[in-house]
Design a protein around this motif. Structure first.
Motif, mmCIF file in Angstrom:
data_model
loop_
_atom_site.group_PDB
_atom_site.id
_atom_site.type_symbol
_atom_site.label_atom_id
_atom_site.label_comp_id
_atom_site.label_asym_id
_atom_site.label_seq_id
_atom_site.Cartn_x
_atom_site.Cartn_y
_atom_site.Cartn_z
ATOM 1 N N GLY A 1 0.821 -1.392 0.095
ATOM 2 C CA GLY A 1 -0.053 -0.347 0.083
ATOM 3 C C GLY A 1 0.877 1.386 0.006
ATOM 4 N N TYR A 2 2.146 1.166 -0.156
ATOM 5 C CA TYR A 2 2.778 2.547 -0.173
ATOM 6 C C TYR A 2 2.619 3.205 -1.387
ATOM 7 C CZ TYR A 2 5.805 1.183 3.948
ATOM 8 O OH TYR A 2 6.112 0.856 5.339
ATOM 9 N N LYS A 3 2.925 4.534 -1.270
ATOM 10 C CA LYS A 3 2.585 5.573 -2.416
ATOM 11 C C LYS A 3 4.148 6.386 -2.531
ATOM 12 C CE LYS A 3 -1.663 4.461 -3.318
ATOM 13 N NZ LYS A 3 -2.074 3.502 -4.693
ATOM 14 N N LEU B 1 17.597 7.325 6.629
ATOM 15 C CA LEU B 1 16.561 6.723 6.292
ATOM 16 C C LEU B 1 16.006 5.464 7.286
ATOM 17 C CD1 LEU B 1 16.787 6.237 2.407
ATOM 18 C CD2 LEU B 1 15.398 8.003 3.725
ATOM 19 N N GLU B 2 16.841 4.747 7.809
ATOM 20 C CA GLU B 2 16.496 3.537 8.654
ATOM 21 C C GLU B 2 16.172 4.126 9.853
ATOM 22 O OE1 GLU B 2 19.438 -0.185 7.867
ATOM 23 O OE2 GLU B 2 20.362 1.620 9.014
ATOM 24 N N LYS B 3 16.363 5.535 10.173
ATOM 25 C CA LYS B 3 16.021 6.356 11.436
ATOM 26 C C LYS B 3 14.469 6.892 11.254
ATOM 27 C CE LYS B 3 17.316 9.595 14.952
ATOM 28 N NZ LYS B 3 18.154 10.599 15.580
ATOM 29 N N ASP C 1 8.300 7.070 10.046
ATOM 30 C CA ASP C 1 7.613 8.310 10.446
ATOM 31 C C ASP C 1 7.266 9.035 9.179
ATOM 32 O OD1 ASP C 1 7.838 7.829 12.976
ATOM 33 O OD2 ASP C 1 9.756 8.792 13.311
ATOM 34 N N LEU C 2 8.112 9.223 8.085
ATOM 35 C CA LEU C 2 7.708 9.736 6.744
ATOM 36 C C LEU C 2 6.770 9.172 5.822
ATOM 37 C CD1 LEU C 2 11.356 11.398 6.277
ATOM 38 C CD2 LEU C 2 9.220 12.340 6.958
ATOM 39 N N GLY C 3 6.530 7.822 6.093
ATOM 40 C CA GLY C 3 5.593 7.182 5.283
ATOM 41 C C GLY C 3 6.454 6.663 4.079
#
Length: 421
Positions: free
Chosen positions: A130-132, A195-197, A201-203
Protein backbone atom coordinates in the motif's frame (compact mmCIF):
# COMPACT_ATOMS: atom_id res chain seq x y z
CA UNK A 1 8.15 -17.46 2.29
CA UNK A 2 9.45 -15.83 5.49
CA UNK A 3 11.94 -13.19 6.61
CA UNK A 4 14.88 -14.35 8.72
CA UNK A 5 17.53 -12.32 10.53
CA UNK A 6 21.04 -13.09 9.28
CA UNK A 7 22.47 -12.42 12.75
CA UNK A 8 20.19 -14.07 15.34
CA UNK A 9 18.14 -16.32 13.06
CA UNK A 10 14.73 -15.07 14.20
CA UNK A 11 12.01 -15.64 11.61
CA UNK A 12 9.19 -13.26 10.73
CA UNK A 13 6.23 -13.77 8.44
CA UNK A 14 6.74 -11.96 5.14
CA UNK A 15 3.41 -10.26 5.89
CA UNK A 16 5.10 -8.51 8.83
CA UNK A 17 7.60 -6.43 6.88
CA UNK A 18 10.71 -4.83 8.30
CA UNK A 19 14.20 -3.94 7.05
CA UNK A 20 15.97 -4.97 10.24
CA UNK A 21 15.50 -7.47 13.05
CA UNK A 22 14.97 -6.13 16.57
CA UNK A 23 18.58 -7.22 17.23
CA UNK A 24 19.72 -4.85 14.47
CA UNK A 25 20.63 -7.51 11.90
CA UNK A 26 19.54 -7.38 8.27
CA UNK A 27 16.72 -9.65 7.15
CA UNK A 28 16.78 -12.26 4.40
CA UNK A 29 13.90 -13.80 2.44
CA UNK A 30 13.67 -17.55 3.05
CA UNK A 31 11.81 -19.74 0.54
CA UNK A 32 10.36 -23.21 0.76
CA UNK A 33 11.75 -24.89 -2.34
CA UNK A 34 10.65 -28.41 -1.35
CA UNK A 35 7.41 -28.06 -3.31
CA UNK A 36 9.19 -27.52 -6.63
CA UNK A 37 10.26 -30.00 -9.30
CA UNK A 38 13.45 -28.67 -10.92
CA UNK A 39 12.80 -30.15 -14.36
CA UNK A 40 9.29 -28.70 -14.43
CA UNK A 41 10.70 -25.29 -13.49
CA UNK A 42 13.29 -25.51 -16.26
CA UNK A 43 10.55 -26.16 -18.82
CA UNK A 44 8.42 -23.35 -17.38
CA UNK A 45 11.28 -20.84 -17.53
CA UNK A 46 12.04 -21.88 -21.11
CA UNK A 47 8.40 -21.50 -22.16
CA UNK A 48 8.33 -18.00 -20.71
CA UNK A 49 11.13 -16.90 -23.03
CA UNK A 50 8.43 -16.48 -25.69
CA UNK A 51 6.23 -14.26 -23.49
CA UNK A 52 5.40 -10.75 -24.68
CA UNK A 53 3.59 -7.95 -22.81
CA UNK A 54 3.07 -9.99 -19.62
CA UNK A 55 5.09 -9.89 -16.38
CA UNK A 56 6.78 -13.13 -17.44
CA UNK A 57 8.40 -11.34 -20.38
CA UNK A 58 10.68 -9.82 -17.74
CA UNK A 59 14.06 -11.44 -17.13
CA UNK A 60 13.24 -11.12 -13.44
CA UNK A 61 9.60 -12.18 -13.20
CA UNK A 62 10.27 -15.15 -15.49
CA UNK A 63 11.61 -16.71 -12.28
CA UNK A 64 8.77 -15.51 -10.06
CA UNK A 65 8.44 -18.85 -8.22
CA UNK A 66 12.00 -18.43 -6.89
CA UNK A 67 11.72 -14.69 -6.13
CA UNK A 68 8.28 -13.62 -4.90
CA UNK A 69 5.83 -16.50 -5.37
CA UNK A 70 3.22 -15.01 -3.02
CA UNK A 71 3.05 -11.61 -4.74
CA UNK A 72 -0.14 -11.22 -6.82
CA UNK A 73 0.62 -10.35 -10.44
CA UNK A 74 -1.61 -7.28 -10.24
CA UNK A 75 1.00 -5.57 -8.07
CA UNK A 76 3.95 -6.24 -10.38
CA UNK A 77 5.62 -3.07 -11.67
CA UNK A 78 7.82 -4.01 -14.62
CA UNK A 79 9.54 -2.57 -17.64
CA UNK A 80 10.52 -6.04 -18.92
CA UNK A 81 13.90 -5.67 -17.25
CA UNK A 82 16.60 -8.29 -17.44
CA UNK A 83 17.03 -10.15 -20.72
CA UNK A 84 20.40 -8.41 -21.01
CA UNK A 85 23.18 -9.56 -23.29
CA UNK A 86 25.74 -12.22 -22.49
CA UNK A 87 28.81 -11.63 -24.64
CA UNK A 88 32.29 -12.88 -25.37
CA UNK A 89 35.14 -10.71 -26.64
CA UNK A 90 38.50 -11.72 -28.09
CA UNK A 91 39.83 -8.27 -27.25
CA UNK A 92 38.94 -8.64 -23.57
CA UNK A 93 40.25 -12.21 -23.46
CA UNK A 94 43.58 -10.98 -24.82
CA UNK A 95 43.65 -7.99 -22.46
CA UNK A 96 42.97 -10.08 -19.35
CA UNK A 97 44.85 -13.22 -20.37
CA UNK A 98 41.85 -15.51 -19.89
CA UNK A 99 40.78 -18.00 -22.55
CA UNK A 100 37.07 -18.27 -21.78
CA UNK A 101 35.32 -15.08 -20.72
CA UNK A 102 31.64 -14.13 -20.56
CA UNK A 103 30.41 -10.57 -20.10
CA UNK A 104 26.92 -10.02 -18.65
CA UNK A 105 25.89 -6.50 -19.69
CA UNK A 106 23.41 -5.41 -17.03
CA UNK A 107 24.04 -1.97 -18.50
CA UNK A 108 21.38 -2.88 -21.08
CA UNK A 109 18.58 -2.70 -18.49
CA UNK A 110 15.83 -0.05 -19.01
CA UNK A 111 17.37 2.55 -16.69
CA UNK A 112 20.89 1.54 -17.68
CA UNK A 113 22.03 -0.52 -14.69
CA UNK A 114 21.70 -3.80 -12.78
CA UNK A 115 19.60 -2.01 -10.15
CA UNK A 116 16.49 -2.60 -12.28
CA UNK A 117 16.56 -6.33 -11.50
CA UNK A 118 16.12 -5.61 -7.81
CA UNK A 119 14.06 -2.44 -8.07
CA UNK A 120 11.17 -4.05 -9.95
CA UNK A 121 10.70 -6.44 -7.02
CA UNK A 122 11.20 -3.84 -4.28
CA UNK A 123 8.70 -1.39 -5.79
CA UNK A 124 6.22 -4.17 -6.54
CA UNK A 125 6.45 -5.41 -2.95
CA UNK A 126 6.05 -1.89 -1.59
CA UNK A 127 3.03 -1.35 -3.81
CA UNK A 128 1.47 -4.57 -2.49
CA UNK A 129 1.82 -3.16 1.03
CA UNK A 130 0.00 0.00 0.00
CA UNK A 131 2.95 2.40 -0.17
CA UNK A 132 2.65 5.48 -2.40
CA UNK A 133 6.02 7.03 -1.51
CA UNK A 134 9.36 5.34 -2.19
CA UNK A 135 12.86 6.41 -1.19
CA UNK A 136 16.56 5.63 -1.40
CA UNK A 137 19.96 7.12 -0.80
CA UNK A 138 22.20 6.71 -3.79
CA UNK A 139 25.41 7.42 -5.67
CA UNK A 140 23.25 7.42 -8.82
CA UNK A 141 22.14 4.09 -10.28
CA UNK A 142 19.74 3.18 -7.49
CA UNK A 143 18.13 6.61 -7.64
CA UNK A 144 17.50 6.59 -11.39
CA UNK A 145 16.12 3.05 -11.25
CA UNK A 146 13.83 3.86 -8.33
CA UNK A 147 12.58 7.07 -9.98
CA UNK A 148 11.73 5.14 -13.15
CA UNK A 149 9.78 2.35 -11.41
CA UNK A 150 8.00 4.71 -9.03
CA UNK A 151 6.83 6.75 -12.01
CA UNK A 152 5.56 3.63 -13.78
CA UNK A 153 3.69 2.71 -10.58
CA UNK A 154 2.15 6.19 -10.36
CA UNK A 155 3.92 6.77 -7.07
CA UNK A 156 6.27 9.44 -5.71
CA UNK A 157 9.99 8.97 -5.13
CA UNK A 158 12.31 10.84 -2.79
CA UNK A 159 16.04 10.47 -3.36
CA UNK A 160 19.03 11.55 -1.27
CA UNK A 161 22.38 11.96 -3.06
CA UNK A 162 25.76 13.19 -1.80
CA UNK A 163 26.56 16.72 -2.97
CA UNK A 164 29.96 15.71 -4.34
CA UNK A 165 31.83 12.86 -6.05
CA UNK A 166 28.83 11.49 -7.95
CA UNK A 167 27.91 11.47 -11.65
CA UNK A 168 25.77 14.40 -12.77
CA UNK A 169 24.36 12.20 -15.55
CA UNK A 170 22.73 9.90 -13.01
CA UNK A 171 21.28 12.79 -11.05
CA UNK A 172 19.82 14.34 -14.21
CA UNK A 173 18.31 10.99 -15.19
CA UNK A 174 16.70 10.73 -11.75
CA UNK A 175 15.27 14.25 -12.02
CA UNK A 176 13.97 13.52 -15.51
CA UNK A 177 11.99 10.52 -14.23
CA UNK A 178 10.27 12.87 -11.77
CA UNK A 179 11.90 12.12 -8.43
CA UNK A 180 12.31 14.76 -5.74
CA UNK A 181 16.10 14.80 -5.36
CA UNK A 182 17.87 16.13 -2.26
CA UNK A 183 21.57 16.95 -2.60
CA UNK A 184 22.95 16.70 0.91
CA UNK A 185 26.17 17.11 2.86
CA UNK A 186 27.67 13.78 3.78
CA UNK A 187 27.92 10.47 1.96
CA UNK A 188 25.91 7.41 1.00
CA UNK A 189 26.37 5.81 4.41
CA UNK A 190 24.89 8.75 6.29
CA UNK A 191 21.92 8.71 3.91
CA UNK A 192 21.21 5.07 4.79
CA UNK A 193 21.36 5.86 8.50
CA UNK A 194 18.91 8.75 8.04
CA UNK A 195 16.39 6.58 6.15
CA UNK A 196 16.57 3.71 8.61
CA UNK A 197 15.84 6.17 11.41
CA UNK A 198 13.12 8.30 9.80
CA UNK A 199 11.48 6.42 6.89
CA UNK A 200 8.68 4.97 9.00
CA UNK A 201 7.62 8.35 10.38
CA UNK A 202 7.75 9.83 6.87
CA UNK A 203 5.74 7.00 5.32
CA UNK A 204 8.57 6.09 2.96
CA UNK A 205 9.36 2.61 1.63
CA UNK A 206 13.15 2.12 1.43
CA UNK A 207 14.49 0.63 -1.81
CA UNK A 208 18.18 0.34 -0.91
CA UNK A 209 19.89 -3.02 -0.47
CA UNK A 210 18.84 -3.13 3.21
CA UNK A 211 15.49 -4.13 1.68
CA UNK A 212 15.57 -7.95 1.34
CA UNK A 213 13.16 -7.89 -1.61
CA UNK A 214 15.63 -5.80 -3.61
CA UNK A 215 18.13 -8.62 -3.17
CA UNK A 216 15.53 -11.18 -4.31
CA UNK A 217 15.18 -9.35 -7.61
CA UNK A 218 18.91 -8.97 -8.17
CA UNK A 219 19.57 -12.69 -7.79
CA UNK A 220 17.71 -13.19 -11.10
CA UNK A 221 20.92 -12.03 -12.82
CA UNK A 222 22.60 -15.35 -12.09
CA UNK A 223 19.43 -17.32 -12.91
CA UNK A 224 19.44 -15.73 -16.35
CA UNK A 225 23.12 -16.44 -16.98
CA UNK A 226 22.62 -20.06 -15.92
CA UNK A 227 19.65 -20.46 -18.25
CA UNK A 228 21.54 -18.90 -21.17
CA UNK A 229 24.39 -21.37 -20.60
CA UNK A 230 22.10 -24.39 -20.30
CA UNK A 231 22.52 -24.50 -16.51
CA UNK A 232 26.31 -24.80 -16.57
CA UNK A 233 27.97 -21.80 -14.96
CA UNK A 234 31.60 -20.62 -15.35
CA UNK A 235 34.12 -21.47 -12.66
CA UNK A 236 34.46 -17.84 -11.49
CA UNK A 237 32.03 -14.92 -11.21
CA UNK A 238 33.48 -11.43 -10.73
CA UNK A 239 31.45 -8.46 -9.49
CA UNK A 240 32.28 -4.89 -8.48
CA UNK A 241 31.75 -4.13 -4.79
CA UNK A 242 30.14 -0.88 -3.62
CA UNK A 243 27.16 -1.39 -1.33
CA UNK A 244 27.80 -5.14 -1.95
CA UNK A 245 24.21 -5.92 -2.91
CA UNK A 246 25.36 -7.60 -6.11
CA UNK A 247 27.71 -10.00 -4.34
CA UNK A 248 24.94 -10.71 -1.84
CA UNK A 249 22.33 -11.37 -4.51
CA UNK A 250 24.63 -13.53 -6.63
CA UNK A 251 25.53 -15.64 -3.62
CA UNK A 252 21.88 -16.12 -2.75
CA UNK A 253 20.99 -16.97 -6.34
CA UNK A 254 23.83 -19.48 -6.58
CA UNK A 255 22.71 -21.17 -3.38
CA UNK A 256 19.15 -21.38 -4.74
CA UNK A 257 20.34 -22.99 -7.99
CA UNK A 258 22.55 -25.46 -6.13
CA UNK A 259 19.86 -26.38 -3.58
CA UNK A 260 17.30 -26.99 -6.33
CA UNK A 261 19.74 -28.98 -8.47
CA UNK A 262 19.89 -26.58 -11.40
CA UNK A 263 23.68 -26.62 -11.03
CA UNK A 264 25.89 -29.31 -9.51
CA UNK A 265 28.84 -27.10 -8.55
CA UNK A 266 29.16 -23.66 -6.95
CA UNK A 267 31.31 -21.15 -8.88
CA UNK A 268 33.75 -19.05 -6.91
CA UNK A 269 32.86 -15.37 -6.47
CA UNK A 270 35.40 -12.53 -6.55
CA UNK A 271 34.46 -9.07 -5.25
CA UNK A 272 36.44 -6.13 -6.63
CA UNK A 273 36.64 -2.78 -4.86
CA UNK A 274 38.42 0.44 -5.77
CA UNK A 275 41.50 1.08 -3.63
CA UNK A 276 40.09 4.41 -2.45
CA UNK A 277 36.88 2.79 -1.20
CA UNK A 278 37.77 -0.72 -0.09
CA UNK A 279 36.64 -1.36 3.50
CA UNK A 280 35.29 -4.82 2.67
CA UNK A 281 38.47 -5.91 0.91
CA UNK A 282 40.61 -4.76 3.83
CA UNK A 283 38.42 -6.64 6.30
CA UNK A 284 38.48 -9.79 4.17
CA UNK A 285 42.25 -9.98 3.59
CA UNK A 286 43.00 -9.10 7.21
CA UNK A 287 40.53 -11.81 8.32
CA UNK A 288 38.69 -9.41 10.60
CA UNK A 289 35.24 -10.27 11.95
CA UNK A 290 33.86 -6.73 11.69
CA UNK A 291 34.05 -4.13 8.95
CA UNK A 292 35.76 -0.82 9.76
CA UNK A 293 33.98 1.94 7.82
CA UNK A 294 36.00 4.41 5.77
CA UNK A 295 34.95 7.95 6.66
CA UNK A 296 36.08 9.61 3.43
CA UNK A 297 36.06 7.06 0.59
CA UNK A 298 37.01 8.32 -2.86
CA UNK A 299 37.25 6.77 -6.30
CA UNK A 300 36.53 8.07 -9.79
CA UNK A 301 34.29 5.02 -10.14
CA UNK A 302 31.57 6.90 -8.25
CA UNK A 303 29.20 3.92 -7.92
CA UNK A 304 31.86 2.28 -5.71
CA UNK A 305 32.29 5.36 -3.53
CA UNK A 306 30.85 3.75 -0.39
CA UNK A 307 32.75 3.55 2.88
CA UNK A 308 30.28 1.53 4.96
CA UNK A 309 28.53 -1.00 2.71
CA UNK A 310 25.29 -2.13 4.40
CA UNK A 311 25.35 -5.63 2.90
CA UNK A 312 28.87 -6.60 3.97
CA UNK A 313 27.77 -9.49 6.20
CA UNK A 314 25.73 -11.05 3.42
CA UNK A 315 28.59 -10.53 0.93
CA UNK A 316 31.04 -12.15 3.34
CA UNK A 317 28.69 -15.14 3.52
CA UNK A 318 28.82 -15.35 -0.28
CA UNK A 319 32.63 -15.45 -0.36
CA UNK A 320 32.72 -18.00 2.45
CA UNK A 321 30.18 -20.32 0.81
CA UNK A 322 31.82 -20.13 -2.62
CA UNK A 323 35.45 -20.15 -1.43
CA UNK A 324 35.73 -16.79 -3.12
CA UNK A 325 38.17 -13.90 -2.88
CA UNK A 326 38.33 -10.13 -2.60
CA UNK A 327 40.67 -7.74 -4.40
CA UNK A 328 41.14 -3.99 -4.81
CA UNK A 329 42.29 -2.15 -7.93
CA UNK A 330 43.49 1.37 -8.66
CA UNK A 331 41.45 4.00 -10.49
CA UNK A 332 44.00 3.90 -13.30
CA UNK A 333 43.45 0.14 -13.71
CA UNK A 334 39.68 0.67 -13.66
CA UNK A 335 39.72 3.42 -16.30
CA UNK A 336 42.12 1.56 -18.61
CA UNK A 337 39.92 -1.54 -18.37
CA UNK A 338 36.87 0.59 -19.10
CA UNK A 339 38.54 1.91 -22.24
CA UNK A 340 39.09 -1.65 -23.49
CA UNK A 341 35.49 -2.68 -22.65
CA UNK A 342 34.26 0.40 -24.52
CA UNK A 343 36.50 -0.31 -27.50
CA UNK A 344 35.21 -3.87 -27.84
CA UNK A 345 31.73 -2.43 -28.49
CA UNK A 346 30.04 -3.34 -25.19
CA UNK A 347 30.80 -0.28 -23.07
CA UNK A 348 30.21 0.37 -19.38
CA UNK A 349 30.42 2.88 -16.58
CA UNK A 350 33.69 3.00 -14.55
CA UNK A 351 32.48 0.84 -11.64
CA UNK A 352 31.69 -2.01 -14.04
CA UNK A 353 35.24 -2.02 -15.35
CA UNK A 354 36.54 -2.95 -11.91
CA UNK A 355 35.61 -6.53 -12.83
CA UNK A 356 38.02 -6.66 -15.79
CA UNK A 357 40.73 -4.84 -13.83
CA UNK A 358 40.24 -7.33 -11.00
CA UNK A 359 40.38 -10.29 -13.38
CA UNK A 360 43.71 -9.11 -14.82
CA UNK A 361 45.19 -8.89 -11.33
CA UNK A 362 43.77 -12.22 -10.19
CA UNK A 363 45.31 -13.91 -13.23
CA UNK A 364 48.68 -12.21 -12.69
CA UNK A 365 48.57 -13.30 -9.04
CA UNK A 366 47.72 -16.85 -10.20
CA UNK A 367 44.52 -16.90 -8.15
CA UNK A 368 42.62 -17.58 -11.39
CA UNK A 369 44.18 -19.83 -14.02
CA UNK A 370 44.07 -18.63 -17.63
CA UNK A 371 42.36 -21.89 -18.61
CA UNK A 372 39.45 -21.42 -16.20
CA UNK A 373 36.14 -19.93 -17.33
CA UNK A 374 35.05 -16.56 -15.96
CA UNK A 375 31.90 -14.42 -15.92
CA UNK A 376 32.25 -10.66 -15.36
CA UNK A 377 29.18 -8.61 -14.45
CA UNK A 378 29.00 -5.14 -16.00
CA UNK A 379 26.68 -3.05 -13.87
CA UNK A 380 26.10 0.28 -15.62
CA UNK A 381 25.77 1.93 -19.03
CA UNK A 382 28.62 3.73 -20.81
CA UNK A 383 26.69 7.04 -20.68
CA UNK A 384 26.12 6.92 -16.92
CA UNK A 385 29.29 8.95 -16.36
CA UNK A 386 30.35 11.06 -19.33
CA UNK A 387 32.52 13.24 -17.08
CA UNK A 388 34.93 10.33 -16.68
CA UNK A 389 34.81 9.63 -20.43
CA UNK A 390 35.73 13.24 -21.12
CA UNK A 391 38.52 13.16 -18.54
CA UNK A 392 40.04 9.91 -19.80
CA UNK A 393 40.05 10.79 -23.50
CA UNK A 394 41.01 14.46 -23.15
CA UNK A 395 44.38 15.67 -24.38
CA UNK A 396 45.18 16.91 -20.85
CA UNK A 397 45.03 13.41 -19.31
CA UNK A 398 48.52 12.11 -18.59
CA UNK A 399 47.61 8.64 -17.26
CA UNK A 400 45.29 7.27 -19.97
CA UNK A 401 46.85 4.27 -21.68
CA UNK A 402 44.18 3.97 -24.40
CA UNK A 403 43.39 7.65 -24.95
CA UNK A 404 41.34 8.44 -28.08
CA UNK A 405 41.26 12.20 -28.50
CA UNK A 406 38.94 14.30 -30.65
CA UNK A 407 40.59 15.24 -33.95
CA UNK A 408 40.18 18.92 -34.84
CA UNK A 409 40.88 19.17 -38.60
CA UNK A 410 40.10 21.21 -41.68
CA UNK A 411 37.88 19.01 -43.86
CA UNK A 412 39.93 18.06 -46.92
CA UNK A 413 40.93 14.83 -48.63
CA UNK A 414 44.61 15.14 -47.73
CA UNK A 415 43.93 15.87 -44.06
CA UNK A 416 41.56 12.90 -43.68
CA UNK A 417 43.88 10.64 -45.71
CA UNK A 418 46.58 11.10 -43.05
CA UNK A 419 44.31 9.39 -40.53
CA UNK A 420 42.71 6.74 -42.73
CA UNK A 421 45.50 5.46 -44.96
Amino acid sequence: MKLMCIDCGEKLSSGKFSYNCKCGGLLDVVHDFNKYDTELLKRLFTERLSERMTPYASGVWRYKELIAPDLPNDFIVTKYEGNTGLYSSELLQKYTGIRKLYIKAQSENPSGSFKDNGMTVAVSHGKSLGYKKFTCTSTGNTSSSLAMYASIAGADSYVFVPNKDISLNKVLQTLAYGAKVFSVEGNYDEGIQFLEKHSSDLGLYICNSVNPFRIEGQKSIIYEVAQYLNWKLPEWIIVPGGALSNATALGKGLQDLFTLGFIDKMPKVAVVQAEGASPFHKMFVQKEHELTPERFPYTRASALNIGNPPSWKKALKTLTQTKGVSISVTDEEILDSKAVIDKCGIGCEPASAATIAGLRNLISQKVIDKDESVLCILTGNILKDTEVLNYYHSSESATSTFKNTLQDVVLSYNNIKDFVV
